[in-house]
Design a protein around this motif. Structure first.
Motif, short mmCIF file in Angstrom:
data_model
loop_
_atom_site.label_atom_id
_atom_site.label_comp_id
_atom_site.label_asym_id
_atom_site.label_seq_id
_atom_site.Cartn_x
_atom_site.Cartn_y
_atom_site.Cartn_z
N GLY A 1 -77.16 4.52 63.77
CA GLY A 1 -75.88 5.15 63.46
C GLY A 1 -75.80 6.58 63.91
N PHE A 2 -74.58 6.99 64.25
CA PHE A 2 -74.34 8.34 64.71
C PHE A 2 -72.85 8.64 64.61
N THR A 3 -72.53 9.72 63.88
CA THR A 3 -71.15 10.27 63.77
C THR A 3 -70.12 9.18 63.81
N PRO A 4 -69.70 8.64 62.80
CA PRO A 4 -69.96 7.33 62.20
C PRO A 4 -69.67 6.18 63.14
N ALA A 5 -70.70 5.71 63.81
CA ALA A 5 -70.58 4.53 64.68
C ALA A 5 -71.95 3.87 64.79
N GLY A 6 -71.94 2.54 64.79
CA GLY A 6 -73.17 1.80 65.03
C GLY A 6 -74.16 1.83 63.89
N TYR A 7 -73.67 2.08 62.70
CA TYR A 7 -74.56 2.15 61.53
C TYR A 7 -74.54 0.80 60.79
N PRO A 8 -75.58 0.50 60.03
CA PRO A 8 -75.61 -0.75 59.28
C PRO A 8 -74.67 -0.66 58.08
N LYS A 9 -74.01 -1.76 57.77
CA LYS A 9 -73.08 -1.76 56.63
C LYS A 9 -73.48 -2.79 55.58
N MET A 10 -73.88 -3.97 56.01
CA MET A 10 -74.10 -5.07 55.07
C MET A 10 -75.17 -4.73 54.04
N CYS B 1 -76.47 5.15 69.76
CA CYS B 1 -77.93 5.01 69.93
C CYS B 1 -78.70 5.82 68.89
N GLY B 2 -78.19 6.99 68.53
CA GLY B 2 -78.83 7.81 67.50
C GLY B 2 -80.31 8.00 67.73
N ALA B 3 -81.07 7.81 66.66
CA ALA B 3 -82.52 7.99 66.73
C ALA B 3 -83.24 6.65 66.62
N VAL B 4 -82.56 5.58 67.06
CA VAL B 4 -83.13 4.24 66.90
C VAL B 4 -84.51 4.09 67.56
N PRO B 5 -84.71 4.59 68.79
CA PRO B 5 -86.03 4.35 69.40
C PRO B 5 -87.18 4.90 68.55
N GLU B 6 -87.00 6.07 67.97
CA GLU B 6 -88.05 6.65 67.13
C GLU B 6 -88.16 5.90 65.80
N ASP C 1 -64.54 10.95 85.72
CA ASP C 1 -65.28 9.94 86.48
C ASP C 1 -66.29 9.17 85.63
N PHE C 2 -66.97 9.88 84.73
CA PHE C 2 -68.05 9.23 83.99
C PHE C 2 -68.35 10.01 82.72
N ALA C 3 -68.73 9.29 81.66
CA ALA C 3 -69.08 9.94 80.40
C ALA C 3 -70.38 9.37 79.85
N SER C 4 -71.33 10.26 79.57
CA SER C 4 -72.54 9.90 78.87
C SER C 4 -72.42 10.42 77.44
N THR C 5 -72.77 9.58 76.46
CA THR C 5 -72.57 9.97 75.06
C THR C 5 -73.62 9.32 74.19
N VAL C 6 -73.74 9.80 72.95
CA VAL C 6 -74.62 9.13 71.99
C VAL C 6 -73.86 8.03 71.27
N SER C 7 -72.57 8.27 71.06
CA SER C 7 -71.80 7.28 70.30
C SER C 7 -70.36 7.20 70.76
#
Lengths: 520, 520
Positions: free
Chosen positions: A37-46, A158-163, A314-320
């Motif tokens: 999760g990151f700035t609120p997106a992609g976080y677990p809810k259930m 993506c947040g800090a998932v790899p770590e 043209d292109f955007a790189s982002t965390v969320s």
């Protein structure tokens, strides 16, 4: 259930599909927990919501508390509800929500406020969970899918998932079948600790450094839960005249820099924070004279879709992807148009000084306030009350080609429409130093501080940025401090420590920073 | 003269050999000048001293003033003498010397204090000389030799030479024939501006990223002058009991971290500042249990030769060799032993966050003071009086694997042997924030702050680091501030702005920071 099974392409994991109630017993009081999760997106809810229900139903408030490590903020229905149920002891490195903020500022929740790039790596080094042998007990990760090889396909961040997955003993996966799979949009590098790290071979915003999956030890997966809950989409911040005036000042400055040959005609990769000023800047660029733009940032808001649609981005790189509900719909409905122009990366790449410096980003962020020597307070109102945290602002402002901070020159209090000046003699808490910032902007004007010594800088900031209601007070302070300090042969950066916070003290007592005079 | 000609291997440049007096007319009042040099090593002497003589002889004080851009400090016989002759208007980004400091703090010299890594790149971007079209008028560079292809072989430092020669309209070379040629010891990458930069392919301390020469447009060389003046060697800082106690605390901590598996047995690349504590740490390592050490730093002092001789240091990367006169003799006399274990790099590589983070350096630096929440003041005594500048401390402390600051817990005033506490409630100037620092050390003890929230951090710092004379005062402040701020629901990081600098104000008035109480 069919869709869930289809999304889990490593078939032997089907046996680990569980009902959400079945995972509740895994959680014990005092555990160290990591979420996606990151700035609120992609976080677990259930799982988080089921745990909150469990605590509420069984009156376990204060008896089932966790240390919570998440890339940044997540939806209020999860961490903020946890805070309201006294389920959080420690929270690193950022948060949003009234209940969690109350908990922090009333001393019930211990928050650690770190640069996001540093949070990710230090978490991975085991620094925050030293007492637990550097481990997390459980990770809860929202995914789009699991590949044939057991790679995790993340969702809207993506947040800090790899770590987190690397140092977690157990992993619970929430597969969100209510949204399309984001497969192919992520760029993940497995974290390796020093001294064995390698360069990120990113020289262009659209270069890929790693793989589209998070590789994990699938033995650690103890449960896979289906999720049908979408992200709690970010509400859109309305633009106002002040924001637009600030944005105009910035865009005019860009034009000036292009003319002077200090910026290319398509500018440099843009980092832009959240909120109304950021929206106004992006909105201004959509109507502005620059094209071929690139974005290297943490968060894409709805206005970024407008910038894509304008043909100028043209292109955007982002965390969320931090869109509103409507924004997500727009993204999904026009997937082919947007998806090949967007890449999501974890904090350990997106916020790392290495690509930010190399690419030469233009960083733009809003502080609480800044001072006449260009130190900025981004985190603590009145120097003591936590809002959200420093987030990635330091990662970007320290390493950008151009470091820009923008704020209204004044804010209202209950009794005075300009009771708070955002330009002060000395910020009561410093998050960004004078060594880091290049340009300060308010609706009053823009102060270009590059190449200016402190006293020249102070004069420029007062002249260009301060609200007229405070200009005489700030000028008087600067003149008085300069006279006093030069006489004492200590005047590189004049201050009067016996009255430097007089405006702040007056605000607390009288509801305005407008003091009568600078007498002690 | 024969040696000079031998050192200039591009023969057509022999025609540009000049007497130092002949270059004086090139210099005009108000010019922007760049020098080689770093913490005083490898800086030009002949031309700066001749210019000073010229000003002195012809009573030109205040009539021949320059804006001076140099990697860091240089010998007092050059910049400090220039300051005493009123020859400096602006000075970026660091300095040493009584006269230049007096000029800065009395308002005659305008100093810009920037992170060294940022100084190099921002100078190259033209940010500091915007009014001069981003150009320097003249560069003065000390060299060992000029290669057949016109490449510059530098001497005992790299500093910001690559950027300086790139933006200089004219270049004057001083070939120092009084010292051996340092050819092969430098690692230089030609600066390229965003968006066209590439990664530094350095994954080990001894990896080479660039070439041993600085490539320039030789058409810009207007004069080559022979130099017979050695660097004004750095005096050795004596160790004392306090420094040794601090060093012991640090080395014990390293042992603990190795045992916990958070550091490899040969530690990680060390960055160590200058002064007595740094010397004590390096001296302690020479006697300590760790071998296979590596150094990635800015400055090598004499003690580093001891560490080489102990057999425990494998390789050192640095910006400069800042030895004493005896140290240089030792280095030259044992060239073969040391030279293949040392590499010198410019600020744009050595101080760049990219290699510092990737390699996972251990950064150790001395501040003026730090506060109970782990903000540190490295530059301004009393918050206003400039000492030297931030230097590279921020580059390293922000990006290191472990960020350590060390200081005596108290310092003497004229009337009180512990009249100054180096642990305060709130530093009056912040150079390094709470978001950046991991470990604080005094002779009293070591506070490991990783994973601690602000109030826990404050308690740990007071308990472990504060001098006993100040412990009760600091504890009282923390307790009082905590009570007040929590009651106001604003207690993430408690402070009392109406009295936060009471100790500092008392010091200015009464010569000690020992206040009677915290009443206003």
């Amino acid at each position: 259930m069919l869709e869930l099974r289809n999304r889990i392409r490593k078939k032997n994991l089907h046996g680990r599909i569980k009902h959400v109630e079945d995972v509740i017993p895994l959680f014990k009081n005092g555990m160290n927990i990591g979420w996606s999760g990151f700035t609120p997106a992609g976080y677990p809810k259930m799982v988080p919501i089921a745990l909150a229900d469990h605590v509420e139903k069984n009156n376990l408030q204060g008896k089932l508390k966790f240390n919570l490590f998440i890339g940044a903020s997540v939806g209020v229905e999860t961490e903020d509800r946890w805070a309201s149920l006294d389920m959080i002891d420690r929270r690193w490195p950022y948060q949003t929500g009234k209940n969690i903020q109350a908990g922090i500022n009333e001393g019930r929740i211990r928050m650690g406020d770190r640069h996001l790039s540093m949070f990710a790596q230090d978490l991975g080094y085991g620094f925050y969970t030293k007492d637990n042998n550097g481990r997390l007990d459980i990770a809860i990760i929202e995914c789009s899918a699991i590949t044939e090889n057991g790679g995790l396909v993340l969702t809207a961040s993506c947040g800090a998932v790899p770590e987190i997955v690397q140092i977690a003993d157990k992993i619970i996966i929430e597969i969100n079948t209510s949204i399309p799979s984001f497969e192919g949009l992520h760029d993940i590098v497995e974290p390796v600790n020093p001294p064995n790290r390698l360069p990120y071979l990113i020289s262009r915003v659209d270069d890929r450094a790693g793989s589209p999956y998070v590789r994990i030890d699938t033995d650690k997966i103890v449960a896979i839960v289906e999720s049908d809950r979408p992200d709690n989409g970010r509400a859109f911040s309305e633009q106002d005249d002040t924001s637009e005036a600030i944005a105009n000042n910035i865009i005019e400055f860009f034009g000036h820099e292009v003319k002077a040959g200090r910026l290319p005609r398509n500018l440099l990769p843009l980092q832009s924070g959240v909120g109304s000023i950021a929206n106004a800047v992006i909105g201004g660029l959509a109507k502005g004279p620059f094209s071929g733009l690139k974005v290297w940032t943490e968060v894409l808001q709805d206005t970024m879709l407008d910038l894509f649609d304008s043909g100028k981005l043209d292109f955007a790189s982002t965390v969320s992807l931090s869109f509103s509900v409507d924004g997500f719909k727009r993204f999904y409905d026009n997937w082919d148009q947007y998806a090949n122009k967007v890449m999501m990366r974890p904090l350990s790449i997106a916020n790392h000084p290495e690509p930010i410096r190399r690419l030469g980003c233009i960083a733009m962020n809003t502080p609480v306030e800044f001072d006449i020597y260009a130190h900025a307070n981004s985190t603590l109102v009145g120097g003591t009350r936590m809002i959200n945290g420093i987030g990635g602002s330091g990662d970007f402002l320290r390493n950008a080609y151009l470091s820009i901070m923008h704020t209204p020159s004044a804010r209202p209090t209950k009794t005075d429409p300009t009771g708070i000046t955002c330009v002060v003699p000395h910020v009561p808490h410093v998050d960004h130093t004078e060594h880091d910032l290049d340009v300060l902007v308010t609706e009053q004007g823009l102060a270009d501080l590059r190449g200016l010594a402190p006293k020249d800088r102070a004069q420029e900031i007062i002249t260009k940025c301060a609200h007229p209601d405070y200009k005489p007070l700030l000028q008087e302070y600067l003149d008085m401090a300069t006279k006093d300090c030069l006489a004492r042969k200590a005047g590189h950066e004049p201050q009067l420590l016996d009255r430097v916070f007089k405006m702040q003290v007056n605000l607390a007592k009288n509801g305005t920073m407008k003091i009568n005079n600078w007498e002690i």
